[in-house]
Design a protein around this motif. Structure first.
Motif, PDB file in Angstrom:
ATOM      1  N   LEU A   7      -0.554  34.827   1.732  1.00 22.19           N
ATOM      2  CA  LEU A   7      -0.847  33.475   2.214  1.00 22.19           C
ATOM      3  C   LEU A   7      -2.030  32.862   1.479  1.00 22.19           C
ATOM      4  O   LEU A   7      -2.011  31.676   1.144  1.00 22.19           O
ATOM      5  N   TYR A  16      -0.314  25.636   2.488  1.00 25.66           N
ATOM      6  CA  TYR A  16      -0.129  24.791   3.660  1.00 25.66           C
ATOM      7  C   TYR A  16       1.288  24.217   3.697  1.00 25.66           C
ATOM      8  O   TYR A  16       1.927  24.004   2.663  1.00 25.66           O
ATOM      9  N   CYS A 162       1.976  26.877   7.962  1.00 26.57           N
ATOM     10  CA  CYS A 162       0.520  27.012   7.940  1.00 26.57           C
ATOM     11  C   CYS A 162      -0.086  25.616   7.934  1.00 26.57           C
ATOM     12  O   CYS A 162       0.266  24.779   7.087  1.00 26.57           O
ATOM     13  N   TRP A 170      -7.537  27.413   9.758  1.00 26.00           N
ATOM     14  CA  TRP A 170      -6.098  27.239   9.588  1.00 26.00           C
ATOM     15  C   TRP A 170      -5.375  28.165  10.560  1.00 26.00           C
ATOM     16  O   TRP A 170      -5.951  29.129  11.067  1.00 26.00           O
ATOM     17  N   TYR A 172      -1.509  30.175  10.852  1.00 22.09           N
ATOM     18  CA  TYR A 172      -0.181  30.508  10.331  1.00 22.09           C
ATOM     19  C   TYR A 172       0.674  30.960  11.503  1.00 22.09           C
ATOM     20  O   TYR A 172       0.245  31.775  12.336  1.00 22.09           O
ATOM     21  N   GLY A 208      -4.833  33.141  12.857  1.00 27.57           N
ATOM     22  CA  GLY A 208      -5.605  32.183  12.079  1.00 27.57           C
ATOM     23  C   GLY A 208      -7.032  32.057  12.539  1.00 27.57           C
ATOM     24  O   GLY A 208      -7.475  32.692  13.504  1.00 27.57           O
TER      25      GLY A 208
END
Length: 340
Positions: A7, A16, A162, A170, A172, A208
């Motif tokens: 990621l 993203y 994401c 962030w 996910y 996240g």
């Protein structure tokens, strides 16, 4: 199943958006995490700020089960509830331990183990990419046993999303609903054969650097339409809408994106129905709650006001020139406030 390797890229930033495939490795310690004032947080301290959880729901017309394993900054937590839709029998279990005591939680959503142990109570989720299965094993001190296998091979097309969260974080999330589920639940001297019952499962793996204070609503269905087609539904509001949304429908395993949806309900009159509607009027759903799992914590270091309702959905969804008619399908609706 195709997948993305990691990621977080070499620039210290995540990928993203709605991703074309799930991610193999949520390498969160490689993220260039900073305070709101721009001060870098060293890799050795990044794990403390990372929250993650995995939820599995098993739905049939005879029994509904929900299980979650949660890793937070200061505690780890697990719960399990079971509901017999015919008799109305209900049982719930809650377990909390400090920090990561008794917890195993990897960062590979489709090739890892998530487990929680509290005394004689053990809950384990094991994901294996080949042949593509997710196994759930539960052994509790009161004799409750679950041995279930969720198919994640044929037609497996999970949502992978994401989004930015707050000023520096962030989230996910990887979700799939209406997956074929085999195995057995042993509870209250009854044995529920999940294959014979036509059980379907949903899986939610999320993690996240989430907002310190957050809230969301969530709706999920794993069921079948009157014509026999499987229908999975995932709708959320409040957490993953920074430029994208996670709203998704799976029709016979085919993933279809849905527009943003508004949840209308009365938090303080829990027996009242919910309305879920989209601005373009393509989603028109009504949810009638039947029972609920609830948990409230109000402590100095964290707080949570969590309600996950079990009930029936009715209404219509317009997709690709077709109107899907939902007639009293079992599902869940969630209302959650958290400070962590």
């Amino acid at each position: 199943m195709s997948s993305l390797a990691q990621l977080i890229g070499t620039d210290g930033q995540p990928l993203y958006g709605r991703l074309e495939a799930p991610v193999q490795d949520i390498n969160f310690t490689d993220f260039d995490l900073r305070t709101p004032m721009g001060k870098a947080i060293p890799p050795g301290r990044r794990g403390r700020r990372f929250n993650q959880f995995q939820f599995i729901g098993i739905h049939s017309d005879a029994i509904i089960a929900g299980l979650a394993i949660v890793r937070l900054r200061w505690v780890c937590h697990a719960f399990l509830y079971l509901y017999d839709t015919q008799s109305g029998a209900w049982k719930e279990h809650k377990f909390t331990r400090p920090l990561t005591s008794g917890l195993v939680f990897g960062q590979r959503p489709n090739d890892d183990v998530t487990a929680f142990r509290h005394g004689r109570n053990r809950l384990t989720i094991r994901a294996t990419p080949r042949p593509g299965i997710r196994q759930l094993r539960v052994s509790l001190a009161d004799g409750t046993r679950i041995r279930a296998t969720i198919d994640e091979s044929t037609g497996y097309d999970p949502l992978a999303l994401c989004t930015r969260t707050g000023f520096t974080g962030w989230t996910y999330t990887q979700k799939a609903s209406a997956r074929v589920c085999h195995g057995r639940i042993d509870w209250q001297d009854r044995k529920y054969d999940l294959e014979a019952l036509g059980a379907l499962a949903c899986v939610d793996w999320s993690g996240g650097y989430m907002r310190h204070e957050t809230s969301w609503n969530w709706a999920c269905i794993s069921s079948r339409l009157s014509d026999g087609r499987s229908l999975g539904l995932n709708i959320a509001a409040g957490v993953n809408e920074t430029g994208y949304n996670e709203n998704t429908l799976w029709l016979d395993n085919r993933q279809i994106a849905l527009p943003p949806v508004h949840f209308r309900f009365d938090r303080y009159h829990e027996k009242h129905g919910w309305a879920l509607t989209s601005a373009d009027d393509s989603v028109r759903l009504h949810f009638d709650p039947v029972t609920a799992y609830r948990d409230k914590i109000n402590a100095l270091i964290m707080a949570s006001n969590f309600s996950q309702y079990l009930g029936r959905y009715s209404g219509e969804i317009d997709i690709e020139g077709e109107t899907l008619h939902l007639e009293r399908l079992w599902g869940v609706a969630e209302d959650h406030y958290a400070r962590w």
